[in-house]
Write a protein that holds these residues in place. Structure first.
Motif, short mmCIF file in Angstrom:
data_model
loop_
_atom_site.label_atom_id
_atom_site.label_comp_id
_atom_site.label_asym_id
_atom_site.label_seq_id
_atom_site.Cartn_x
_atom_site.Cartn_y
_atom_site.Cartn_z
N HIS A 1 0.70 -1.14 0.25
CA HIS A 1 -0.03 -0.14 -0.16
C HIS A 1 0.86 1.53 0.24
O HIS A 1 1.76 1.28 1.16
N VAL A 2 0.53 1.90 -1.49
CA VAL A 2 1.45 3.45 -1.24
C VAL A 2 0.02 4.38 -0.81
O VAL A 2 -0.45 5.10 -2.00
N ILE A 3 1.26 5.81 0.35
CA ILE A 3 -0.47 6.28 1.10
C ILE A 3 0.28 7.54 0.73
O ILE A 3 1.46 7.91 1.00
N THR A 4 -0.13 8.45 -0.29
CA THR A 4 0.51 9.80 -0.69
C THR A 4 -0.45 11.20 0.24
O THR A 4 -1.61 10.94 0.60
N ILE A 5 0.23 11.44 1.43
CA ILE A 5 -0.53 12.83 1.95
C ILE A 5 -0.29 14.49 1.35
O ILE A 5 0.48 14.08 1.19
N SER A 6 -1.44 14.38 0.85
CA SER A 6 -2.16 14.99 -0.10
C SER A 6 -2.63 15.97 0.73
O SER A 6 -2.20 16.33 2.28
N SER A 7 -3.28 17.48 0.21
CA SER A 7 -4.05 18.65 1.60
C SER A 7 -5.35 18.68 0.83
O SER A 7 -5.59 18.49 -0.39
N MET A 8 -6.62 19.17 1.62
CA MET A 8 -7.63 19.79 0.79
C MET A 8 -6.69 21.05 -0.31
O MET A 8 -8.60 20.29 -0.96
N GLY A 9 -5.41 21.47 -0.08
CA GLY A 9 -5.74 22.70 -0.80
C GLY A 9 -5.41 21.73 -2.16
O GLY A 9 -5.78 22.18 -3.32
N GLY A 10 -5.48 21.06 -2.51
CA GLY A 10 -5.20 20.26 -3.67
C GLY A 10 -6.26 19.20 -4.15
O GLY A 10 -6.38 19.08 -5.45
N VAL A 11 -7.28 19.55 -3.74
CA VAL A 11 -8.34 19.00 -4.10
C VAL A 11 -8.90 19.94 -5.00
O VAL A 11 -10.05 21.08 -4.55
#
Length: 225
Positions: free
Chosen positions: A122-132
């Protein structure tokens, strides 16, 4: 017990996450420019002090994996860089600096890990609500938010490309979390959740989220942002 890579472990969410995995008995490879003594002293944690924005430096990860682990069960791309600056004053160098950490490092480290990932990884990337798409955006975060949007699309593509091999790729788009990075960018702002609290959520998602999701973006935020 699993072999788990976590980036951005010098402080905040990454630090707390590395400890939670290690305390539960998992083997952790903690990657950051600075390494806290607490992580160095933990028997279940191996540390690499490298600059993720330096593609050549990432070869140390390959050397470690080939000589020690042989397999990777999970990767959490947590490291991130933030720049708060009016767009009119933002230079190409600013964009390159942020993208090297937030986008290129994610792509490069994932590529290095591919030979060691297997069905069920499993590969998880932490993004941001600012990128949605459609979420509230904030002035001054053009480099940061656009980079966080880029890794969302990258993750969706990787999930499609490697689905036949059983490797899952997902994104967690976080809202505000009370971390040192948040405090440095927005002094005095109080987020609704601590770094430790968010790490607990990511811990569980890393181990179990791929049973239910692949190529998905999960918004993890109780507020706007």
């Amino acid at each position: 017990m699993k072999n788990i890579i976590v980036t951005g472990t010098s402080r905040g969410i990454g630090y707390e996450l590395a400890l939670q995995f290690a305390n539960a008995g998992h083997q952790v490879l903690a990657i950051s420019r600075k390494t806290p003594q607490t992580l160095l002293e933990h028997q279940n944690i191996s540390c690499l002090s490298i600059d993720l924005s330096d593609e050549a430096a990432l070869q140390e990860v390959d050397q470690f994996l080939s000589s020690s682990w042989k397999r990777v069960d999970a990767v959490v791309h947590n490291a991130g860089a933030l720049l708060l600056k009016p767009f009119a004053e933002t230079t190409q160098s600013d964009f390159e600096s942020i993208y090297k950490v937030n986008v290129f490092a994610v792509a490069n480290l994932t590529r290095i890990c591919l030979p060691y990932l297997q069905s069920g990884s499993h590969v998880i990337t932490i993004s941001s609500m600012g990128g949605v798409r459609g979420s509230l955006k904030f002035a001054g975060l053009a480099t940061y938010s656009s980079s966080k949007g880029a890794v969302i699309t990258l993750t969706e593509l990787l999930a499609e490309e490697y689905k036949e091999k059983g490797i899952s790729f997902n994104v967690l788009a976080l809202g505000s979390v009370q971390t040192e990075m948040l405090n440095e960018a927005f002094p005095g702002y109080q987020a609704p959740i601590s770094a430790e609290g968010m790490a607990t959520y990511i811990y569980d998602f890393t181990l179990n989220g791929n049973k239910y999701f692949n190529g998905k973006v999960l918004e993890v935020s109780s507020t706007n942002p």
